[in-house]
Motif scaffolding. Structure first.
Motif, PDB file in Angstrom:
ATOM      1  N   ARG A  10      34.459  38.080  45.713  1.00  0.00           N
ATOM      2  CA  ARG A  10      34.524  39.526  45.857  1.00  0.00           C
ATOM      3  C   ARG A  10      34.916  40.176  44.542  1.00  0.00           C
ATOM      4  NH1 ARG A  10      38.050  40.909  51.176  1.00  0.00           N
ATOM      5  NH2 ARG A  10      36.420  42.146  52.117  1.00  0.00           N
ATOM      6  N   HIS A  12      36.704  43.193  42.282  1.00  0.00           N
ATOM      7  CA  HIS A  12      37.956  43.930  42.390  1.00  0.00           C
ATOM      8  C   HIS A  12      37.923  45.072  41.384  1.00  0.00           C
ATOM      9  CE1 HIS A  12      42.148  44.923  42.673  1.00  0.00           C
ATOM     10  NE2 HIS A  12      42.315  44.652  41.393  1.00  0.00           N
ATOM     11  N   SER A  25      39.134  48.140  45.480  1.00  0.00           N
ATOM     12  CA  SER A  25      38.237  47.220  46.174  1.00  0.00           C
ATOM     13  C   SER A  25      38.763  45.805  45.984  1.00  0.00           C
ATOM     14  CB  SER A  25      36.806  47.344  45.649  1.00  0.00           C
ATOM     15  OG  SER A  25      36.740  46.946  44.305  1.00  0.00           O
ATOM     16  N   GLY A  26      38.330  44.897  46.837  1.00  0.00           N
ATOM     17  CA  GLY A  26      38.811  43.519  46.782  1.00  0.00           C
ATOM     18  C   GLY A  26      40.133  43.331  47.499  1.00  0.00           C
ATOM     19  N   THR A  42      45.212  41.374  46.887  1.00  0.00           N
ATOM     20  CA  THR A  42      43.812  41.501  46.506  1.00  0.00           C
ATOM     21  C   THR A  42      43.291  40.160  46.017  1.00  0.00           C
ATOM     22  OG1 THR A  42      44.099  42.015  44.149  1.00  0.00           O
ATOM     23  CG2 THR A  42      44.324  43.856  45.694  1.00  0.00           C
ATOM     24  N   GLN A  44      42.525  39.461  43.140  1.00  0.00           N
ATOM     25  CA  GLN A  44      43.047  39.225  41.797  1.00  0.00           C
ATOM     26  C   GLN A  44      44.568  39.146  41.750  1.00  0.00           C
ATOM     27  OE1 GLN A  44      41.274  38.854  38.787  1.00  0.00           O
ATOM     28  NE2 GLN A  44      39.549  38.570  40.163  1.00  0.00           N
TER      29      GLN A  44
END
Length: 96
Positions: A10, A12, A25-26, A42, A44
């Motif tokens: 995904r 981020h 996002s992510g 997330t 990350q």
């Protein structure tokens, strides 16, 4: 620099508009939420968002998108491995 392990496919992204609107996002999970602090997991790592009158306007964990409104004063990343060590006292870390 060593490559990070276990990073999902995904993407981020973090978009901050005038310190009043934020899109992320992510997002995998919302760990904690209050008008002063939001903690996210997330793809990350963890994100801690501090501010005033923070409000989650949109959350969709299926696609990993989150929208926040309010005054944002700080955004801090930490690694996913740090989740377990939060809240442990200095002595707790010494005798681990």
């Amino acid at each position: 620099m060593e490559e990070r392990k276990n990073i999902s496919n995904r993407s981020h992204n973090v978009v901050l508009e005038n310190r009043k609107k934020m899109s992320v996002s992510g997002v995998e999970h919302v760990t904690s939420f209050s008008p002063d602090i939001i903690i996210l997991v997330t793809v990350q790592g963890n994100i801690t968002i501090k501010g005033e009158e923070l409000d989650i306007k949109k959350l969709n964990l299926d696609d990993g998108n989150l929208s926040i409104e309010g005054y944002i004063s700080s955004i801090v990343y930490s690694d996913k491995e740090d989740i377990g060590s939060k809240g442990i006292s200095f002595l707790g870390k010494m005798f681990k």
